[in-house]
Design an enzyme around this catalytic site. Structure first.
Site, short mmCIF file in Angstrom:
data_model
loop_
_atom_site.label_atom_id
_atom_site.label_comp_id
_atom_site.label_asym_id
_atom_site.label_seq_id
_atom_site.Cartn_x
_atom_site.Cartn_y
_atom_site.Cartn_z
N LYS A 1 -11.34 4.58 12.67
CA LYS A 1 -9.96 5.54 13.10
C LYS A 1 -10.67 5.33 14.41
O LYS A 1 -9.22 5.32 15.74
CB LYS A 1 -9.83 6.20 12.27
CG LYS A 1 -9.19 5.84 11.07
CD LYS A 1 -8.26 4.88 10.97
CE LYS A 1 -7.11 4.84 9.71
NZ LYS A 1 -6.17 3.37 9.74
N ILE B 1 -2.24 -8.82 0.18
CA ILE B 1 -3.58 -9.75 0.05
C ILE B 1 -3.56 -9.62 -1.56
O ILE B 1 -3.63 -10.51 -2.63
CB ILE B 1 -4.84 -8.45 -0.37
CG1 ILE B 1 -6.16 -9.87 -0.23
CG2 ILE B 1 -4.94 -7.44 -1.09
CD1 ILE B 1 -7.43 -9.56 0.28
N ASP C 1 -4.65 -12.02 3.28
CA ASP C 1 -6.17 -11.72 3.40
C ASP C 1 -5.92 -10.84 5.24
O ASP C 1 -6.19 -11.91 5.55
CB ASP C 1 -7.53 -11.86 3.42
CG ASP C 1 -8.94 -11.46 3.15
OD1 ASP C 1 -8.64 -10.93 4.17
OD2 ASP C 1 -10.14 -12.25 2.83
N TYR D 1 -14.27 5.91 7.31
CA TYR D 1 -13.29 5.50 8.09
C TYR D 1 -13.35 6.11 8.69
O TYR D 1 -11.60 5.64 10.07
CB TYR D 1 -12.14 6.66 7.40
CG TYR D 1 -10.65 6.50 6.99
CD1 TYR D 1 -10.34 5.24 6.12
CD2 TYR D 1 -10.65 8.07 7.30
CE1 TYR D 1 -8.96 6.09 6.26
CE2 TYR D 1 -9.03 7.92 7.00
CZ TYR D 1 -8.47 6.41 6.66
OH TYR D 1 -6.87 7.02 6.92
N GLY E 1 0.44 -1.02 -0.07
CA GLY E 1 0.50 -0.02 0.17
C GLY E 1 0.47 0.90 -0.09
O GLY E 1 2.31 1.28 0.17
N1 SER Z 1 -4.80 10.09 3.73
C1 SER Z 1 -5.93 9.90 4.57
C2 SER Z 1 -7.46 10.21 3.16
O1 SER Z 1 -7.34 11.14 2.87
C3 SER Z 1 -6.75 10.46 6.02
O2 SER Z 1 -6.04 9.44 6.90
O3 SER Z 1 -7.73 9.08 3.14
#
Ligand code: SER
Length: 314
Positions: free
Chosen positions: A142, A35, A49, A138, A11
């Site tokens: 978090k 993955i 995974d 998201y 990533g």
């Molecule tokens: N860079 C990330 C995003 O834009 C933020 O943690 O989702």
């Protein structure tokens, strides 16, 4: 840290983190997992995974890992498109990584984000400890992740550590599916087309950091004296805060005829509007000496130089 296992190793962060850690701790002491299959990776790599708890545990055990760095996650815009997948992957993966770390007594790192804040959070100089009522999937992931990492430390004594990253900018791997991605894409388009259409509106400030500073912050936090850490997880870290016109102006110092236009994407703009303008990183500075080396102009100079070479050779 001597034997480190990394999830999400292909990533945005993982692909550079693997290389940095291998340079410090030795190629064979860092197990990269993802993955997707790796192309041309030197050093240990396994397919994983992260929702497969047993395989995660077995890989860590067989490798003899003493440290887990859990980087696999969906970013904010993708998570908004596929909220249930985001919940299952972001939370399921995290719980599995924490459990493997508890069972095998590994030190643990995972990143949180400026996405852990929401519209009711103070927007300017956002404190380390403040209101966190995010309105994105998201962000929900978090915040829950930050709490879970604290819980594993308090309940099981697991050595969990983490930061809240801002938008990360790099010439190596493209992010994909994030809200802050414009600040990476703009450099590619500046070189290729001398123009960029921003999906984030003029005047929208967000925190950002150049990848070398982000990677160094991970190493520094993991090496920090635990007796000095009051927070352990979710330290605010940042290097700069800018809005689209300011990054365009920085690029124009190198490419004077660079042109910027706007075509705002309501989804990503809505996410950006719910995040802070700039966060306060003083807890990280005080507890483990965090300090970023790059500001907007030094990052722009380095990005453009490195990207020009990369795009010529591709
Ligand atoms: N860079 C990330 C995003 O834009 C933020 O943690 O989702």
């Amino acid at each position: 840290m001597k034997r480190i296992m990394i999830t999400g190793a292909l990533g945005q962060i993982g692909s550079e983190l693997v290389e940095k850690l291998r340079n410090i701790y030795g190629q064979d002491n860092v197990l990269a997992t993802d993955i997707r299959p790796a192309q041309d990776m030197q050093g240990p790599f396994e397919l994983l995974d992260v929702t497969d708890a047993q395989r995660m545990h077995d890989l860590a055990k067989d490798f003899g890992a003493d440290t887990m760095m859990h980087m696999a996650a969906l970013l904010s815009a993708t998570a908004e498109e596929k909220p249930l997948l985001a919940w299952n992957l972001n939370m399921g993966g995290l719980v599995n990584a924490l459990e493997a770390s508890r069972e095998l007594e590994m030190q643990f790192f995972t990143p949180s984000s400026i996405g852990a804040f929401g519209p009711s959070t103070p927007k300017k100089n956002t404190p380390q400890d403040t209101l966190q009522r995010p309105t994105t999937m998201y962000g929900v992931n978090k915040v829950a992740g930050e709490l879970l990492c604290d819980y594993y430390f308090q309940k099981f004594g697991l050595d969990t550590r983490g930061v809240r990253f801002p938008g990360l900018i790099s010439y190596v791997a493209q992010p994909g599916g994030g809200t802050t991605d414009y600040a990476v894409d703009i450099y590619y388009k500046a070189i290729e087309q001398k123009r960029y259409t921003s999906y984030i509106a003029k005047g929208t400030y967000m925190d950002m950091m150049y990848m070398p500073d982000a990677l160094q912050s991970i190493v520094d936090l993991m090496e920090a004296d635990p007796s000095k850490l009051e927070h352990r997880n979710a330290f605010n870290v940042t290097a700069m805060s800018f809005e689209p016109d300011e990054i365009a102006a920085s690029i124009r110092k190198h490419i004077p005829d660079f042109q910027m236009s706007y075509d705002v994407d309501p989804i990503r703009q809505g996410i950006a509007d719910s995040w802070p303008d700039n966060i306060d990183a003083s807890a990280a500075e005080k507890e483990w000496g965090f300090k970023a080396a790059y500001d907007l102009d030094s990052m722009t100079a380095d990005m453009l130089e490195k990207l020009k070479k990369k795009l010529v050779t591709v």
